[in-house]
Design a protein around this motif. Structure first.
Motif, mmCIF file in Angstrom:
data_model
loop_
_atom_site.group_PDB
_atom_site.id
_atom_site.type_symbol
_atom_site.label_atom_id
_atom_site.label_comp_id
_atom_site.label_asym_id
_atom_site.label_seq_id
_atom_site.Cartn_x
_atom_site.Cartn_y
_atom_site.Cartn_z
ATOM 1 N N GLY A 337 45.678 15.161 40.269
ATOM 2 C CA GLY A 337 46.807 14.272 40.508
ATOM 3 C C GLY A 337 47.672 14.066 39.289
ATOM 4 O O GLY A 337 48.274 12.995 39.135
ATOM 5 N N ASN A 338 47.730 15.107 38.415
ATOM 6 C CA ASN A 338 48.430 14.978 37.137
ATOM 7 C C ASN A 338 47.798 13.831 36.348
ATOM 8 O O ASN A 338 46.569 13.683 36.379
ATOM 9 N N LEU A 339 48.558 13.018 35.657
ATOM 10 C CA LEU A 339 47.979 11.913 34.885
ATOM 11 C C LEU A 339 47.847 10.643 35.704
ATOM 12 O O LEU A 339 47.450 9.601 35.174
ATOM 13 N N ASN A 340 48.161 10.707 36.990
ATOM 14 C CA ASN A 340 47.925 9.593 37.904
ATOM 15 C C ASN A 340 46.466 9.625 38.336
ATOM 16 O O ASN A 340 46.119 9.835 39.497
ATOM 17 N N ASP A 341 45.603 9.424 37.354
ATOM 18 C CA ASP A 341 44.150 9.498 37.528
ATOM 19 C C ASP A 341 43.556 8.183 37.029
ATOM 20 O O ASP A 341 44.017 7.641 36.012
ATOM 21 N N PRO A 342 42.564 7.647 37.694
ATOM 22 C CA PRO A 342 41.988 6.349 37.271
ATOM 23 C C PRO A 342 41.554 6.317 35.809
ATOM 24 O O PRO A 342 41.635 5.276 35.155
ATOM 25 N N HIS A 343 41.091 7.468 35.296
ATOM 26 C CA HIS A 343 40.618 7.500 33.902
ATOM 27 C C HIS A 343 41.778 7.516 32.907
ATOM 28 O O HIS A 343 41.632 7.042 31.778
ATOM 29 N N PHE A 344 42.922 8.073 33.287
ATOM 30 C CA PHE A 344 44.011 8.294 32.337
ATOM 31 C C PHE A 344 45.196 7.349 32.523
ATOM 32 O O PHE A 344 45.927 7.097 31.563
ATOM 33 N N SER A 345 45.431 6.872 33.738
ATOM 34 C CA SER A 345 46.609 6.033 33.973
ATOM 35 C C SER A 345 46.544 4.717 33.205
ATOM 36 O O SER A 345 47.574 4.071 32.974
ATOM 37 N N THR A 346 45.341 4.320 32.780
ATOM 38 C CA THR A 346 45.187 3.092 31.996
ATOM 39 C C THR A 346 44.894 3.371 30.518
ATOM 40 O O THR A 346 44.760 2.435 29.737
ATOM 41 N N ALA A 347 44.779 4.644 30.150
ATOM 42 C CA ALA A 347 44.490 5.021 28.757
ATOM 43 C C ALA A 347 45.799 5.100 27.979
ATOM 44 O O ALA A 347 46.380 6.174 27.800
ATOM 45 N N GLN A 348 46.271 3.960 27.499
ATOM 46 C CA GLN A 348 47.599 3.911 26.891
ATOM 47 C C GLN A 348 47.685 4.670 25.567
ATOM 48 O O GLN A 348 48.738 5.204 25.231
ATOM 49 N N SER A 349 46.609 4.739 24.813
ATOM 50 C CA SER A 349 46.633 5.499 23.553
ATOM 51 C C SER A 349 46.803 6.984 23.834
ATOM 52 O O SER A 349 47.591 7.679 23.173
ATOM 53 N N PHE A 350 46.063 7.480 24.823
ATOM 54 C CA PHE A 350 46.168 8.886 25.219
ATOM 55 C C PHE A 350 47.578 9.188 25.732
ATOM 56 O O PHE A 350 48.208 10.170 25.334
ATOM 57 N N LEU A 351 48.084 8.328 26.604
ATOM 58 C CA LEU A 351 49.407 8.531 27.185
ATOM 59 C C LEU A 351 50.516 8.378 26.149
ATOM 60 O O LEU A 351 51.558 9.032 26.245
ATOM 61 N N SER A 352 50.303 7.527 25.152
ATOM 62 C CA SER A 352 51.299 7.372 24.081
ATOM 63 C C SER A 352 51.447 8.660 23.287
ATOM 64 O O SER A 352 52.557 9.053 22.899
ATOM 65 N N THR A 353 50.318 9.336 23.040
ATOM 66 C CA THR A 353 50.371 10.627 22.348
ATOM 67 C C THR A 353 51.141 11.644 23.171
ATOM 68 O O THR A 353 51.978 12.398 22.638
ATOM 69 N N ILE A 354 50.875 11.676 24.480
ATOM 70 C CA ILE A 354 51.605 12.572 25.384
ATOM 71 C C ILE A 354 53.101 12.274 25.313
ATOM 72 O O ILE A 354 53.943 13.183 25.228
ATOM 73 N N MET A 355 53.436 10.986 25.324
ATOM 74 C CA MET A 355 54.835 10.563 25.318
ATOM 75 C C MET A 355 55.533 10.994 24.025
ATOM 76 O O MET A 355 56.676 11.485 24.055
ATOM 77 N N ILE A 356 54.878 10.844 22.892
ATOM 78 C CA ILE A 356 55.471 11.233 21.606
ATOM 79 C C ILE A 356 55.670 12.745 21.550
ATOM 80 O O ILE A 356 56.703 13.231 21.058
ATOM 81 N N LEU A 357 54.703 13.504 22.056
ATOM 82 C CA LEU A 357 54.833 14.963 22.084
ATOM 83 C C LEU A 357 56.028 15.385 22.944
ATOM 84 O O LEU A 357 56.777 16.306 22.582
ATOM 85 N N ILE A 358 56.204 14.710 24.084
ATOM 86 C CA ILE A 358 57.347 15.013 24.954
ATOM 87 C C ILE A 358 58.652 14.740 24.217
ATOM 88 O O ILE A 358 59.598 15.547 24.255
ATOM 89 N N MET A 359 58.728 13.596 23.543
ATOM 90 C CA MET A 359 59.944 13.241 22.806
ATOM 91 C C MET A 359 60.263 14.280 21.722
ATOM 92 O O MET A 359 61.414 14.730 21.601
#
Length: 605
Positions: A337-359
């Motif tokens: 389900g992409n990052l819409n996963d119970p383990h990752f959708s609440t992992a803000q540190s992990f998602l913040s890294t993804i967001m910075i890489l995208i930027m």
């Protein structure tokens, strides 16, 4: 007296050795070098096919010793050939080493592998890799090193094109088409897929990966093996940076040099004003990519959700895959389900890294280079941000905040419902960033409201920045066109930004890009409306997402029919290479004459 005679004898001996060396060198050049080059090239071809054979097809276990013997023979020949080439070269040792640094780096790696083979095997065993796995790793490593060595050697002794006679736009588009062709071919191999897949789905995945889009008609985690996922990852990396960028980097820094024609071609491909800046831009692209992706993978590993338990090797591959996918703005994920996963959708540190890489991937390599200079050399009197960099930064920041605020305000009763204020703000910013060109999603987009869907069209349409890993019309195109409209409103003839006058050709190109992009989008929507019965809003979302190489979908992609998949493939390709670039590549250039016809004003608007 005796000492003098001894010195004379020693000098005579050295002279005889020097003469013998010249004789041997001449004999080698006249009789052996051409044969050695032929066998060297042939060994590279054999090594390439063995690599495909290893990873692409299943074969009996009894063949493993034969394959291992062939690879060992090829590697030994490579070592002997490079040794003879070094000993009988007419160039000085340091000069030869500089021009052949790739080959000597490969030799160093091979020697390290052979000297510390037992230690390497022990290290790999800690990650639960079997003897067959490690054998395959050694074989593959040797083959890849040999292939790269042959490529560098082949590039140095031949020139396949003359940059003066080739349209840079055609080279750019042709390189992407070549990646898609070979990627689709490799994904058809038995070892690449878990089961037989329709060719259109494989081609769709190849186009999406090469064009760093992220749309997929199938689940790449279940339908592709680790080999297939590696092929997809390589297509994402090569597609994100561009094939010409990578091959040119090898020609500059590994093969020893690049011709003036190569530099002229790259100057046009990179939209640079000066040929002298090409080498520096290539260095920036290569080094920035390596550094950012490695750092991103490490940060993703450190912030990996504790609640999800994976074997160490899978965890490392997961982090590397998502680091490259995020920086290249691809949006591919190994999660169903992409990052819409119970383990990752609440992992803000992990998602913040993804967001910075995208930027970072979406800003563009020239902008990243100037930001690096601003951080380390801001006090230099000659340093200043270029107009393009200022436009990119201002427009990007504006769009990030505009998208985040819009999502936060409009989605309170939809996807943000039942979330805390902190979570709402975080997911709003993440969606704003990923909508530009990335394609990762942390929330269920099928539940998204209509107002934010329309705003998403705008964000996806604008996309990333020039010479970046993203698509869309680009931030500078939008900024130039918007400011030109303001100029027309206030009655100003010349567009001036940050004390610089913008060239009329730039304004014309921006306007043409916008008009052509809307034509592509409307035509593709018409095609989907004809072949699909899905809601109109979902069809529009799919097309704009494909054009902006975003990869977000409202659940429509897996249900598309054959004709619709072909349409989306074309839109993804056009969105990545640019419709104007495509038309320039396919059109014959008009001749420019020194005279002009009388000026005529036509009523418009």
């Amino acid at each position: 007296m005796k000492l003098r005679k001894f010195t004379v004898k020693v000098l005579l001996l050295f002279r005889k050795l020097e003469n013998a060396k010249h004789s041997i060198r001449n004999f080698y050049k006249e009789n052996l070098r051409s044969i050695g080059r032929f066998i060297y090239t042939l060994s590279g071809i054999i090594s390439f096919f063995i690599l495909i054979f290893e990873y692409g097809f299943y074969y009996p276990v009894d063949w493993i010793p034969v394959v291992r013997s062939i690879v060992t023979t090829l590697v030994n020949f490579f070592l002997i050939y490079e040794l003879f080439s070094f000993l009988f070269s007419s160039k000085k040792a340091l000069e030869y080493l500089f021009e052949h640094k790739l080959q000597f780096f490969i030799i160093f790696l091979i020697l390290i592998e052979r000297l510390f083979q037992e230690s390497i095997l022990a290290f790999l065993s800690t990650y639960h890799l079997t003897g067959d796995d490690t054998t395959l790793i050694f074989l593959s490593t040797n083959q890849l090193l040999l292939i790269f060595s042959n490529l560098a050697h082949f590039y140095r002794i031949s020139r396949l094109y003359n940059a003066k006679n080739i349209n840079p736009s055609f080279v750019f588009i042709g390189s992407f088409a070549a990646i898609i062709f070979f990627g689709s071919l490799f994904l058809h191999f038995p070892k690449a897929t878990s089961q037989n897949l329709p060719s259109i789905d494989i081609i769709f995945t190849s186009v999406s990966a090469t064009c760093v889009t992220g749309l997929s008609t199938i689940n790449i985690t279940d339908e592709f093996t680790r080999t297939g996922q590696l092929i997809i990852l390589m297509m994402i990396q090569v597609g994100g940076l561009g094939l010409m960028t990578l091959t040119s980097f090898f020609s500059f820094f590994l093969a020893g040099q690049a011709s003036v024609n190569d530099k002229l071609l790259l100057k046009d491909l990179l939209s640079e004003e000066s040929i002298g800046k090409v080498k520096e831009i290539l260095k920036q692209i290569a080094y920035q990519t390596i550094f950012i992706e490695i750092l991103g993978a490490v940060l993703l590993y450190l912030t990996f959700p504790i609640s999800l338990s994976l074997p160490e090797s899978e965890k490392i591959f997961f982090c590397i895959f998502h680091s490259i996918s995020a920086f290249c703005n691809a949006g591919f994920s190994l999660l169903p389900g992409n990052l819409n996963d119970p383990h990752f959708s609440t992992a803000q540190s992990f998602l913040s890294t993804i967001m910075i890489l995208i930027m970072l991937g979406g800003l563009g390599f020239p902008v990243l280079g100037q930001l690096r200079r601003w951080i380390f050399y801001r006090n230099e009197p000659t340093f200043r941000f270029s107009v393009a960099t200022r436009l990119v930064l201002f427009t990007s920041v504006f769009l990030w905040f505009f998208g985040a605020i819009s999502y936060f305000l409009l989605e309170q009763q939809y996807t943000l419902k039942n979330l805390s204020i902190t979570e709402q703000l975080f997911h709003s910013l993440f969606y704003s960033v990923t909508t530009r060109t990335a394609g990762f999603n942390t929330l269920d987009l099928t539940k998204m409201g209509i107002p934010i869907t329309f705003i998403s069209f705008f964000l996806m349409w604008v996309g990333a920045s020039p010479i970046s890993t993203g698509g869309g019309i680009k931030t500078t195109t939008f900024a130039i066109s918007f400011l030109n409209i303001v100029n027309q409103i206030i009655g100003k003839n010349t567009l001036e930004i940050y004390y610089r006058s913008i060239a009329p050709s730039t304004i014309a190109r921006a306007s043409a890009t916008i008009v052509l992009s809307l034509f592509v989008i409307f035509t593709a929507i018409l095609g989907l409306v004809i072949f699909e019965s899905a809601p109109f809003l979902d069809l529009c979302y799919e097309v704009v997402s494909a054009f902006g190489t975003v990869g977000l979908s409202r659940g429509l992609t897996p249900t598309l029919g054959f004709q619709s998949k072909v349409i989306i493939c074309i839109v993804m390709f056009v969105g990545r290479v640019g419709i104007l670039t495509l038309l320039i590549a396919l059109s014959k250039r008009a001749k420019n004459y020194s005279y002009k016809y009388p000026l005529e004003y036509v009523v418009v608007g």
